[in-house]
Design a protein around this motif. Sequence first.
Motif, PDB file in Angstrom:
ATOM      1  N   SER A   3       0.807  -1.263   0.046  1.00  0.00           N
ATOM      2  CA  SER A   3      -0.179  -0.082  -0.078  1.00  0.00           C
ATOM      3  C   SER A   3       0.933   1.275   0.121  1.00  0.00           C
ATOM      4  CB  SER A   3      -0.874  -0.115   1.262  1.00  0.00           C
ATOM      5  OG  SER A   3      -1.741   1.317   1.420  1.00  0.00           O
ATOM      6  N   SER A   4       0.296   2.179  -0.551  1.00  0.00           N
ATOM      7  CA  SER A   4       1.054   3.628  -0.844  1.00  0.00           C
ATOM      8  C   SER A   4       0.730   4.549   0.417  1.00  0.00           C
ATOM      9  CB  SER A   4       0.963   4.395  -2.079  1.00  0.00           C
ATOM     10  OG  SER A   4      -0.220   4.467  -2.091  1.00  0.00           O
ATOM     11  N   ILE A   5      -0.172   3.915   1.380  1.00  0.00           N
ATOM     12  CA  ILE A   5      -0.304   4.864   2.727  1.00  0.00           C
ATOM     13  C   ILE A   5       0.725   5.261   3.320  1.00  0.00           C
ATOM     14  CG2 ILE A   5      -1.996   4.912   4.845  1.00  0.00           C
ATOM     15  CD1 ILE A   5      -3.569   2.829   3.762  1.00  0.00           C
ATOM     16  N   ARG A   6       0.903   6.895   3.559  1.00  0.00           N
ATOM     17  CA  ARG A   6       2.034   7.319   4.161  1.00  0.00           C
ATOM     18  C   ARG A   6       1.626   8.023   5.831  1.00  0.00           C
ATOM     19  NH1 ARG A   6       5.695  10.794  -0.042  1.00  0.00           N
ATOM     20  NH2 ARG A   6       5.816   9.205  -1.590  1.00  0.00           N
ATOM     21  N   ALA A   7       0.258   8.197   6.008  1.00  0.00           N
ATOM     22  CA  ALA A   7       0.020   8.283   7.377  1.00  0.00           C
ATOM     23  C   ALA A   7      -1.308   7.863   7.708  1.00  0.00           C
ATOM     24  CB  ALA A   7      -0.073   9.986   7.403  1.00  0.00           C
ATOM     25  N   ASP A  37       4.967  15.555   3.177  1.00  0.00           N
ATOM     26  CA  ASP A  37       4.199  14.614   2.527  1.00  0.00           C
ATOM     27  C   ASP A  37       2.898  14.306   3.065  1.00  0.00           C
ATOM     28  OD1 ASP A  37       5.728  14.475   0.279  1.00  0.00           O
ATOM     29  OD2 ASP A  37       6.990  12.715   1.184  1.00  0.00           O
ATOM     30  N   CYS A  38       2.913  14.588   4.673  1.00  0.00           N
ATOM     31  CA  CYS A  38       1.797  13.888   5.349  1.00  0.00           C
ATOM     32  C   CYS A  38       1.124  15.015   6.123  1.00  0.00           C
ATOM     33  CB  CYS A  38       2.467  13.139   6.478  1.00  0.00           C
ATOM     34  SG  CYS A  38       3.218  11.677   5.870  1.00  0.00           S
ATOM     35  N   SER A  39       1.203  16.234   5.667  1.00  0.00           N
ATOM     36  CA  SER A  39       0.693  17.517   6.179  1.00  0.00           C
ATOM     37  C   SER A  39      -0.969  17.585   5.482  1.00  0.00           C
ATOM     38  CB  SER A  39       1.197  18.719   5.946  1.00  0.00           C
ATOM     39  OG  SER A  39       1.275  18.961   4.504  1.00  0.00           O
ATOM     40  N   ASP A  40      -1.755  18.059   6.435  1.00  0.00           N
ATOM     41  CA  ASP A  40      -3.233  17.951   5.901  1.00  0.00           C
ATOM     42  C   ASP A  40      -3.427  19.529   5.515  1.00  0.00           C
ATOM     43  OD1 ASP A  40      -4.485  15.816   8.463  1.00  0.00           O
ATOM     44  OD2 ASP A  40      -4.106  15.363   6.230  1.00  0.00           O
ATOM     45  N   SER A  41      -4.339  19.610   4.218  1.00  0.00           N
ATOM     46  CA  SER A  41      -4.778  20.597   3.780  1.00  0.00           C
ATOM     47  C   SER A  41      -6.150  21.107   4.111  1.00  0.00           C
ATOM     48  CB  SER A  41      -4.312  20.814   2.109  1.00  0.00           C
ATOM     49  OG  SER A  41      -5.033  22.124   1.995  1.00  0.00           O
ATOM     50  N   ASP A  42      -6.393  22.494   4.902  1.00  0.00           N
ATOM     51  CA  ASP A  42      -7.991  22.469   4.823  1.00  0.00           C
ATOM     52  C   ASP A  42      -8.551  23.096   3.604  1.00  0.00           C
ATOM     53  OD1 ASP A  42      -6.991  24.115   7.943  1.00  0.00           O
ATOM     54  OD2 ASP A  42      -7.613  22.107   7.549  1.00  0.00           O
ATOM     55  N   SER A  43      -7.859  23.160   2.516  1.00  0.00           N
ATOM     56  CA  SER A  43      -8.596  23.636   1.147  1.00  0.00           C
ATOM     57  C   SER A  43      -9.185  22.412   0.260  1.00  0.00           C
ATOM     58  CB  SER A  43      -7.574  24.533   0.536  1.00  0.00           C
ATOM     59  OG  SER A  43      -8.073  24.823  -0.770  1.00  0.00           O
ATOM     60  N   ASN A  44     -10.408  22.652   0.045  1.00  0.00           N
ATOM     61  CA  ASN A  44     -10.895  21.669  -0.679  1.00  0.00           C
ATOM     62  C   ASN A  44     -10.374  21.888  -2.104  1.00  0.00           C
ATOM     63  OD1 ASN A  44     -12.811  20.131   1.108  1.00  0.00           O
ATOM     64  ND2 ASN A  44     -14.307  21.913   0.784  1.00  0.00           N
ATOM     65  N   TYR A  47      -7.225  19.806  -2.808  1.00  0.00           N
ATOM     66  CA  TYR A  47      -7.243  18.180  -2.172  1.00  0.00           C
ATOM     67  C   TYR A  47      -7.113  17.553  -3.533  1.00  0.00           C
ATOM     68  CZ  TYR A  47      -8.574  14.178   0.076  1.00  0.00           C
ATOM     69  OH  TYR A  47      -8.753  12.822   0.725  1.00  0.00           O
ATOM     70  N   ASN A  48      -6.346  16.663  -3.562  1.00  0.00           N
ATOM     71  CA  ASN A  48      -6.202  15.777  -4.794  1.00  0.00           C
ATOM     72  C   ASN A  48      -7.317  14.671  -4.486  1.00  0.00           C
ATOM     73  OD1 ASN A  48      -5.419  14.007  -6.611  1.00  0.00           O
ATOM     74  ND2 ASN A  48      -3.095  13.764  -6.174  1.00  0.00           N
ATOM     75  N   LEU A  49      -7.945  14.343  -5.536  1.00  0.00           N
ATOM     76  CA  LEU A  49      -9.169  13.383  -5.411  1.00  0.00           C
ATOM     77  C   LEU A  49      -8.381  11.883  -5.470  1.00  0.00           C
ATOM     78  CD1 LEU A  49     -12.005  12.638  -5.688  1.00  0.00           C
ATOM     79  CD2 LEU A  49     -11.739  12.680  -7.862  1.00  0.00           C
ATOM     80  N   ASN A  50      -7.150  11.890  -5.964  1.00  0.00           N
ATOM     81  CA  ASN A  50      -6.464  10.696  -6.237  1.00  0.00           C
ATOM     82  C   ASN A  50      -5.449  10.386  -5.093  1.00  0.00           C
ATOM     83  OD1 ASN A  50      -7.889   9.638  -8.456  1.00  0.00           O
ATOM     84  ND2 ASN A  50      -6.485  10.980  -9.749  1.00  0.00           N
ATOM     85  N   ASP A  51      -5.480  11.189  -3.858  1.00  0.00           N
ATOM     86  CA  ASP A  51      -4.556  11.115  -2.971  1.00  0.00           C
ATOM     87  C   ASP A  51      -5.137   9.994  -1.990  1.00  0.00           C
ATOM     88  OD1 ASP A  51      -2.480  11.405  -1.058  1.00  0.00           O
ATOM     89  OD2 ASP A  51      -2.808  13.429  -0.700  1.00  0.00           O
ATOM     90  N   ASN A  52      -4.550   8.806  -1.996  1.00  0.00           N
ATOM     91  CA  ASN A  52      -4.979   7.838  -1.008  1.00  0.00           C
ATOM     92  C   ASN A  52      -3.651   7.645   0.006  1.00  0.00           C
ATOM     93  OD1 ASN A  52      -7.564   7.476  -2.060  1.00  0.00           O
ATOM     94  ND2 ASN A  52      -6.855   6.160  -3.601  1.00  0.00           N
ATOM     95  N   THR A  53      -2.885   8.509   0.292  1.00  0.00           N
ATOM     96  CA  THR A  53      -1.862   8.312   0.996  1.00  0.00           C
ATOM     97  C   THR A  53      -2.002   8.499   2.572  1.00  0.00           C
ATOM     98  OG1 THR A  53      -1.085  10.609   0.755  1.00  0.00           O
ATOM     99  CG2 THR A  53      -0.276   8.966  -0.786  1.00  0.00           C
ATOM    100  N   ARG A  54      -3.282   9.154   2.711  1.00  0.00           N
ATOM    101  CA  ARG A  54      -3.765   9.216   4.210  1.00  0.00           C
ATOM    102  C   ARG A  54      -4.787   8.455   4.292  1.00  0.00           C
ATOM    103  NH1 ARG A  54      -2.848  13.860   1.556  1.00  0.00           N
ATOM    104  NH2 ARG A  54      -1.092  15.261   2.089  1.00  0.00           N
ATOM    105  N   LEU A  55      -5.078   8.019   5.797  1.00  0.00           N
ATOM    106  CA  LEU A  55      -6.020   7.170   6.019  1.00  0.00           C
ATOM    107  C   LEU A  55      -6.465   7.515   7.553  1.00  0.00           C
ATOM    108  CD1 LEU A  55      -7.951   4.751   5.167  1.00  0.00           C
ATOM    109  CD2 LEU A  55      -6.026   3.121   5.977  1.00  0.00           C
ATOM    110  N   THR A  56      -7.816   7.584   7.569  1.00  0.00           N
ATOM    111  CA  THR A  56      -8.287   7.739   9.315  1.00  0.00           C
ATOM    112  C   THR A  56      -9.014   6.581   9.619  1.00  0.00           C
ATOM    113  OG1 THR A  56      -8.634  10.230   8.857  1.00  0.00           O
ATOM    114  CG2 THR A  56      -9.885   9.034  10.769  1.00  0.00           C
ATOM    115  N   LEU A  57      -8.689   5.862  10.608  1.00  0.00           N
ATOM    116  CA  LEU A  57      -9.350   4.619  10.996  1.00  0.00           C
ATOM    117  C   LEU A  57      -9.848   4.905  12.497  1.00  0.00           C
ATOM    118  CD1 LEU A  57      -5.984   2.547  10.162  1.00  0.00           C
ATOM    119  CD2 LEU A  57      -8.379   2.654   9.064  1.00  0.00           C
ATOM    120  N   SER A  58     -10.909   4.179  12.595  1.00  0.00           N
ATOM    121  CA  SER A  58     -11.863   4.149  13.800  1.00  0.00           C
ATOM    122  C   SER A  58     -11.909   2.743  14.364  1.00  0.00           C
ATOM    123  CB  SER A  58     -13.287   4.443  13.535  1.00  0.00           C
ATOM    124  OG  SER A  58     -14.092   4.519  14.956  1.00  0.00           O
ATOM    125  N   VAL A  59     -11.270   2.483  15.592  1.00  0.00           N
ATOM    126  CA  VAL A  59     -11.042   1.082  16.338  1.00  0.00           C
ATOM    127  C   VAL A  59     -12.453   0.735  16.734  1.00  0.00           C
ATOM    128  CG1 VAL A  59      -9.932   0.095  18.117  1.00  0.00           C
ATOM    129  CG2 VAL A  59      -8.775   1.579  16.969  1.00  0.00           C
TER     130      VAL A  59
END
Length: 202
Positions: A3-7, A37-44, A47-59
């Motif tokens: 996977s290419s997830i970076r954060a 590479d892992c900083s979040d942007s607040d601007s829609n 935001y790159n639609l194909n940027d799947n490098t960040r992932l939020t997970l709920s346990v």
Amino acid sequence: MSSSIRAIRVKFPREQWPGWHIAELNLQSSLHRSDSDCSDSDSNESYNLNDNTRLTLSVDPNTYSDYGSDSPVFRAFAVPDDRREWRRSQMNLTPSQELSPVHHPKTSIALKFAFREDLVDDLYQEAQTYEFTLRSLQGVVVPRCYGFFTGVGPDGQEIACLALEYWGESLRAPFRKLSIDLRCVQSYGIACFNLLCPTSNY
């Protein structure tokens, strides 16, 4: 990794776990430590639609693991990203067109943690085994590996997390008491592993 997830941002059910004080953890891939590479942007707009490098997970709060241990294993699910939803609606895309499997809310992910610094290296070695030795067997004999992530714990210690495809809870019966089907599957997996790792102890 496969996977290419970076954060990853891991959210915990603090209110449902007595004695648990961590609301969330932000971890970065050990292979990609660039803050930019892992900083979040607040601007829609940016935001790159194909940027799947960040992932939020709920346990999942319903866990068989001892969440108070130093090396717990949790089940988690991806949390939908509001920015991604906004961009998808603007382009009239369906969820299946935009989401990779690991980002889909129905995909279960196993999170193996090391909450003590002396356990981090062992977890890293396991991640390396998935990355190199078992790469061709991922998704067939062993779970897919989504990455190895590190960060800082609540007490300032280094912590780590190995994200894997969820293949169910640990077996709760001795090998000799398992069904023939399960014993055959496990024996096949061990045989494949030993062919690739002849010096292993399995």
